[in-house]
Design a protein around this motif. Structure first.
Motif, PDB file in Angstrom:
ATOM      1  N   ALA A  31       1.628  71.933 -36.942  1.00  0.00           N
ATOM      2  CA  ALA A  31       0.818  70.728 -36.801  1.00  0.00           C
ATOM      3  C   ALA A  31      -0.223  70.635 -37.900  1.00  0.00           C
ATOM      4  O   ALA A  31      -0.805  71.618 -38.325  1.00  0.00           O
ATOM      5  CB  ALA A  31       0.122  70.724 -35.435  1.00  0.00           C
ATOM      6  N   GLU A  32      -0.425  69.396 -38.329  1.00  0.00           N
ATOM      7  CA  GLU A  32      -1.427  69.160 -39.352  1.00  0.00           C
ATOM      8  C   GLU A  32      -2.802  69.431 -38.764  1.00  0.00           C
ATOM      9  O   GLU A  32      -3.111  69.051 -37.633  1.00  0.00           O
ATOM     10  CB  GLU A  32      -1.319  67.707 -39.806  1.00  0.00           C
ATOM     11  N   GLU A  33      -3.645  70.117 -39.474  1.00  0.00           N
ATOM     12  CA  GLU A  33      -4.975  70.424 -38.987  1.00  0.00           C
ATOM     13  C   GLU A  33      -5.752  69.129 -38.767  1.00  0.00           C
ATOM     14  O   GLU A  33      -5.777  68.248 -39.623  1.00  0.00           O
ATOM     15  CB  GLU A  33      -5.711  71.297 -40.006  1.00  0.00           C
ATOM     16  N   PRO A  34      -6.393  68.991 -37.594  1.00  0.00           N
ATOM     17  CA  PRO A  34      -7.141  67.769 -37.323  1.00  0.00           C
ATOM     18  C   PRO A  34      -8.352  67.637 -38.238  1.00  0.00           C
ATOM     19  O   PRO A  34      -8.945  68.614 -38.660  1.00  0.00           O
ATOM     20  CB  PRO A  34      -7.565  67.939 -35.860  1.00  0.00           C
ATOM     21  N   LYS A  35      -8.703  66.403 -38.543  1.00  0.00           N
ATOM     22  CA  LYS A  35      -9.864  66.173 -39.377  1.00  0.00           C
ATOM     23  C   LYS A  35     -11.127  66.542 -38.606  1.00  0.00           C
ATOM     24  O   LYS A  35     -11.160  66.527 -37.385  1.00  0.00           O
ATOM     25  CB  LYS A  35      -9.900  64.712 -39.799  1.00  0.00           C
ATOM     26  N   SER A  36     -12.151  66.856 -39.343  1.00  0.00           N
ATOM     27  CA  SER A  36     -13.370  67.327 -38.718  1.00  0.00           C
ATOM     28  C   SER A  36     -14.315  66.199 -38.331  1.00  0.00           C
ATOM     29  O   SER A  36     -15.308  66.436 -37.668  1.00  0.00           O
ATOM     30  CB  SER A  36     -14.104  68.292 -39.665  1.00  0.00           C
ATOM     31  N   ASN A 291      -3.313  72.370 -32.986  1.00  0.00           N
ATOM     32  CA  ASN A 291      -2.511  73.537 -33.357  1.00  0.00           C
ATOM     33  C   ASN A 291      -1.805  74.106 -32.126  1.00  0.00           C
ATOM     34  O   ASN A 291      -2.099  73.707 -30.991  1.00  0.00           O
ATOM     35  CB  ASN A 291      -3.388  74.603 -34.032  1.00  0.00           C
ATOM     36  N   PRO A 292      -0.864  75.032 -32.304  1.00  0.00           N
ATOM     37  CA  PRO A 292      -0.075  75.550 -31.183  1.00  0.00           C
ATOM     38  C   PRO A 292      -0.891  76.197 -30.066  1.00  0.00           C
ATOM     39  O   PRO A 292      -0.537  76.098 -28.899  1.00  0.00           O
ATOM     40  CB  PRO A 292       0.845  76.578 -31.855  1.00  0.00           C
ATOM     41  N   VAL A 293      -1.985  76.889 -30.417  1.00  0.00           N
ATOM     42  CA  VAL A 293      -2.793  77.542 -29.386  1.00  0.00           C
ATOM     43  C   VAL A 293      -3.459  76.496 -28.499  1.00  0.00           C
ATOM     44  O   VAL A 293      -3.453  76.602 -27.262  1.00  0.00           O
ATOM     45  CB  VAL A 293      -3.855  78.464 -30.027  1.00  0.00           C
ATOM     46  N   THR A 294      -4.024  75.462 -29.120  1.00  0.00           N
ATOM     47  CA  THR A 294      -4.628  74.382 -28.343  1.00  0.00           C
ATOM     48  C   THR A 294      -3.581  73.689 -27.484  1.00  0.00           C
ATOM     49  O   THR A 294      -3.851  73.292 -26.341  1.00  0.00           O
ATOM     50  CB  THR A 294      -5.287  73.357 -29.285  1.00  0.00           C
ATOM     51  N   HIS A 295      -2.382  73.531 -28.036  1.00  0.00           N
ATOM     52  CA  HIS A 295      -1.266  72.967 -27.287  1.00  0.00           C
ATOM     53  C   HIS A 295      -0.996  73.785 -26.034  1.00  0.00           C
ATOM     54  O   HIS A 295      -0.865  73.244 -24.924  1.00  0.00           O
ATOM     55  CB  HIS A 295      -0.027  72.949 -28.196  1.00  0.00           C
ATOM     56  N   ALA A 296      -0.919  75.107 -26.177  1.00  0.00           N
ATOM     57  CA  ALA A 296      -0.628  75.983 -25.038  1.00  0.00           C
ATOM     58  C   ALA A 296      -1.724  75.892 -23.979  1.00  0.00           C
ATOM     59  O   ALA A 296      -1.446  75.806 -22.777  1.00  0.00           O
ATOM     60  CB  ALA A 296      -0.477  77.421 -25.520  1.00  0.00           C
ATOM     61  N   VAL A 297      -2.972  75.913 -24.428  1.00  0.00           N
ATOM     62  CA  VAL A 297      -4.094  75.815 -23.494  1.00  0.00           C
ATOM     63  C   VAL A 297      -4.089  74.447 -22.810  1.00  0.00           C
ATOM     64  O   VAL A 297      -4.314  74.338 -21.599  1.00  0.00           O
ATOM     65  CB  VAL A 297      -5.428  76.047 -24.234  1.00  0.00           C
ATOM     66  N   GLY A 298      -3.808  73.389 -23.592  1.00  0.00           N
ATOM     67  CA  GLY A 298      -3.770  72.050 -23.027  1.00  0.00           C
ATOM     68  C   GLY A 298      -2.713  71.900 -21.954  1.00  0.00           C
ATOM     69  O   GLY A 298      -2.951  71.275 -20.911  1.00  0.00           O
ATOM     70  N   ASN A 299      -1.545  72.476 -22.180  1.00  0.00           N
ATOM     71  CA  ASN A 299      -0.482  72.423 -21.179  1.00  0.00           C
ATOM     72  C   ASN A 299      -0.876  73.154 -19.909  1.00  0.00           C
ATOM     73  O   ASN A 299      -0.567  72.727 -18.793  1.00  0.00           O
ATOM     74  CB  ASN A 299       0.797  73.047 -21.756  1.00  0.00           C
ATOM     75  N   THR A 300      -1.542  74.300 -20.081  1.00  0.00           N
ATOM     76  CA  THR A 300      -1.963  75.085 -18.919  1.00  0.00           C
ATOM     77  C   THR A 300      -3.005  74.329 -18.103  1.00  0.00           C
ATOM     78  O   THR A 300      -2.906  74.251 -16.875  1.00  0.00           O
ATOM     79  CB  THR A 300      -2.542  76.442 -19.373  1.00  0.00           C
ATOM     80  N   ILE A 301      -3.993  73.769 -18.788  1.00  0.00           N
ATOM     81  CA  ILE A 301      -5.024  73.008 -18.089  1.00  0.00           C
ATOM     82  C   ILE A 301      -4.413  71.795 -17.385  1.00  0.00           C
ATOM     83  O   ILE A 301      -4.788  71.452 -16.259  1.00  0.00           O
ATOM     84  CB  ILE A 301      -6.115  72.557 -19.078  1.00  0.00           C
ATOM     85  N   LEU A 331      -1.421  81.490 -15.312  1.00  0.00           N
ATOM     86  CA  LEU A 331      -1.944  82.365 -16.364  1.00  0.00           C
ATOM     87  C   LEU A 331      -0.796  82.984 -17.142  1.00  0.00           C
ATOM     88  O   LEU A 331      -0.850  83.097 -18.378  1.00  0.00           O
ATOM     89  CB  LEU A 331      -2.820  83.466 -15.752  1.00  0.00           C
ATOM     90  N   GLY A 332       0.269  83.350 -16.438  1.00  0.00           N
ATOM     91  CA  GLY A 332       1.443  83.921 -17.108  1.00  0.00           C
ATOM     92  C   GLY A 332       2.086  82.943 -18.080  1.00  0.00           C
ATOM     93  O   GLY A 332       2.508  83.331 -19.169  1.00  0.00           O
ATOM     94  N   THR A 333       2.140  81.665 -17.698  1.00  0.00           N
ATOM     95  CA  THR A 333       2.735  80.667 -18.605  1.00  0.00           C
ATOM     96  C   THR A 333       1.887  80.499 -19.866  1.00  0.00           C
ATOM     97  O   THR A 333       2.420  80.285 -20.961  1.00  0.00           O
ATOM     98  CB  THR A 333       2.889  79.293 -17.914  1.00  0.00           C
ATOM     99  N   LEU A 334       0.569  80.594 -19.717  1.00  0.00           N
ATOM    100  CA  LEU A 334      -0.308  80.526 -20.887  1.00  0.00           C
ATOM    101  C   LEU A 334      -0.066  81.721 -21.806  1.00  0.00           C
ATOM    102  O   LEU A 334       0.080  81.569 -23.027  1.00  0.00           O
ATOM    103  CB  LEU A 334      -1.773  80.493 -20.450  1.00  0.00           C
ATOM    104  N   LEU A 335       0.009  82.925 -21.215  1.00  0.00           N
ATOM    105  CA  LEU A 335       0.253  84.129 -22.013  1.00  0.00           C
ATOM    106  C   LEU A 335       1.613  84.054 -22.700  1.00  0.00           C
ATOM    107  O   LEU A 335       1.759  84.479 -23.853  1.00  0.00           O
ATOM    108  CB  LEU A 335       0.179  85.364 -21.111  1.00  0.00           C
ATOM    109  N   TYR A 336       2.608  83.511 -22.010  1.00  0.00           N
ATOM    110  CA  TYR A 336       3.944  83.355 -22.599  1.00  0.00           C
ATOM    111  C   TYR A 336       3.886  82.427 -23.811  1.00  0.00           C
ATOM    112  O   TYR A 336       4.445  82.730 -24.872  1.00  0.00           O
ATOM    113  CB  TYR A 336       4.904  82.790 -21.560  1.00  0.00           C
ATOM    114  N   SER A 337       3.200  81.289 -23.662  1.00  0.00           N
ATOM    115  CA  SER A 337       3.103  80.326 -24.778  1.00  0.00           C
ATOM    116  C   SER A 337       2.408  80.959 -25.976  1.00  0.00           C
ATOM    117  O   SER A 337       2.827  80.780 -27.114  1.00  0.00           O
ATOM    118  CB  SER A 337       2.328  79.083 -24.309  1.00  0.00           C
TER     119      SER A 337
END
Length: 345
Positions: A31-36, A291-301, A331-337
């Motif tokens: 993913a393209e880095e978001p603008k600041s 980015n992918p980490v934010t994606h994973a956290v967003g899906n979990t939330i 929590l497991g799904t977040l760790l998996y992502s």
């Protein structure tokens, strides 16, 4: 459940004709880095808010419709078909370029559309057979199914740290199922059907579309639209075979009972379909900005928000064991992502 937009990214990114989807979808995408700047931050936040809002709305409207009329195959078909009312005008008016597909392209997409159908109808049946919260707890186990299917059909072997994250998912879903006050085998089996179909959809996309040019203008959002149209055509004969036209009589009986008017019940059904399509559409915009980490956290939330919202909306009681089990599984799904994202870097 694995986010559909990230899974469609894996489909479109395998085809030269659809490389433009890379800039639109998050997850595995670079993913393209978001603008600041503040405006971009607010835009991303708005996308996420709409993604969550439409997702919550879909689950609530869907459950209300199923509580009123217990015809899950017909309701699933109506919801799938409603999406056509969204993307068809965009194509006809030239707002979005319409895809151009040959008969061979459609044959390639058919198995994926079949799995897409299974994902949706399995989820709808599960939501009708049990509590919304329980359906989402079971659907949190999709990473386990995905690992098994990929190993059997693709011979994919992942690092031990990825498999280790499956243990809390399995344990959490097991605990939640044993302690779930609204547990039914139909809800469990249907949610697992949705999981298996989603995993197979990902596998089939890799096996059938890898390095293959599929039509023109087939970016991720158009691919989702095409799959929606194909799934609608698949669902109609299945709906008629399994439920016939009994939905019409049930609709009239509900209206005669005074709980709904013709307009309010029709609106409820259309809202279910509209929010189903729109939450997937907005997901492309939301996940393409992070980015992918934010994606994973967003899906979990998102999953937590849906479970909490459904418990409040339907006053669904959850035992202490169910709360603990669902928390462990999520929590497991977040760790998996996170583990999967780390091995893709």
């Amino acid at each position: 459940m694995q986010c559909l937009s990230s899974q469609l990214h894996s489909i479109t990114s395998t085809s030269p004709a659809t490389s433009t989807a890379l800039s639109m979808v998050g997850g595995a995408a670079a993913a393209e880095e978001p603008k600041s700047d503040l405006a971009d931050t607010l835009k991303t936040g708005s996308y996420f808010a709409l993604w969550y809002l439409f997702n919550i709305g879909y689950n609530i409207y869907n459950k209300q419709a199923l509580n009123a009329i217990n015809f899950p195959w017909t309701i699933a078909t109506i919801q799938m078909a409603t999406g056509i009312l969204y993307f068809a005008p965009l194509w006809l008016l030239g707002i979005r370029k319409a895809p151009k597909l040959s008969f061979d392209d459609l044959k390639t997409l058919f198995p994926i559309a079949l799995c897409h159908t299974g994902v949706h109808v399995g989820a709808v049946i599960a939501l009708g057979a049990g509590a919304v919260s329980f359906a989402h707890i079971v659907k949190a186990s999709e990473p386990v199914v995905t690992c098994v299917v990929n190993a059997l059909l693709l011979g994919e072997v992942l690092p031990a740290k990825v498999y280790a994250t499956l243990l809390p998912i399995i344990g959490g879903v097991g605990i939640a199922s044993m302690k779930e006050l609204s547990f039914t085998y139909l809800a469990l089996a249907s949610a697992m059907l949705s999981n298996v179909s989603s995993s197979l959809r990902g596998v089939l996309s890799k096996k059938t579309m890898s390095g293959k040019k599929i039509g023109e203008n087939l970016d991720a959002q158009n691919l989702y639209a095409v799959l929606t149209a194909m799934s609608t055509l698949i669902l109609i004969p299945m709906m008629l075979a399994l439920e016939g036209t009994g939905f019409v009589g049930a609709f009239k009986n509900v209206v005669a009972g005074g709980s709904f008017t013709n307009q309010s019940l029709s609106t409820l059904l259309l809202l279910g379909g509209a929010t189903y399509y729109l939450y997937n559409e907005v997901a492309f915009l939301a996940l393409g900005k992070v980015n992918p980490v934010t994606h994973a956290v967003g899906n979990t939330i998102k999953r937590v928000v849906i479970i909490v919202a459904s418990v409040i909306a339907f006053k669904t009681p959850m035992s202490t064991g169910s709360v603990i089990g669902s928390s462990i599984a999520i929590l497991g799904t977040l760790l998996y992502s996170l583990a999967m994202n780390s091995i893709k870097k």
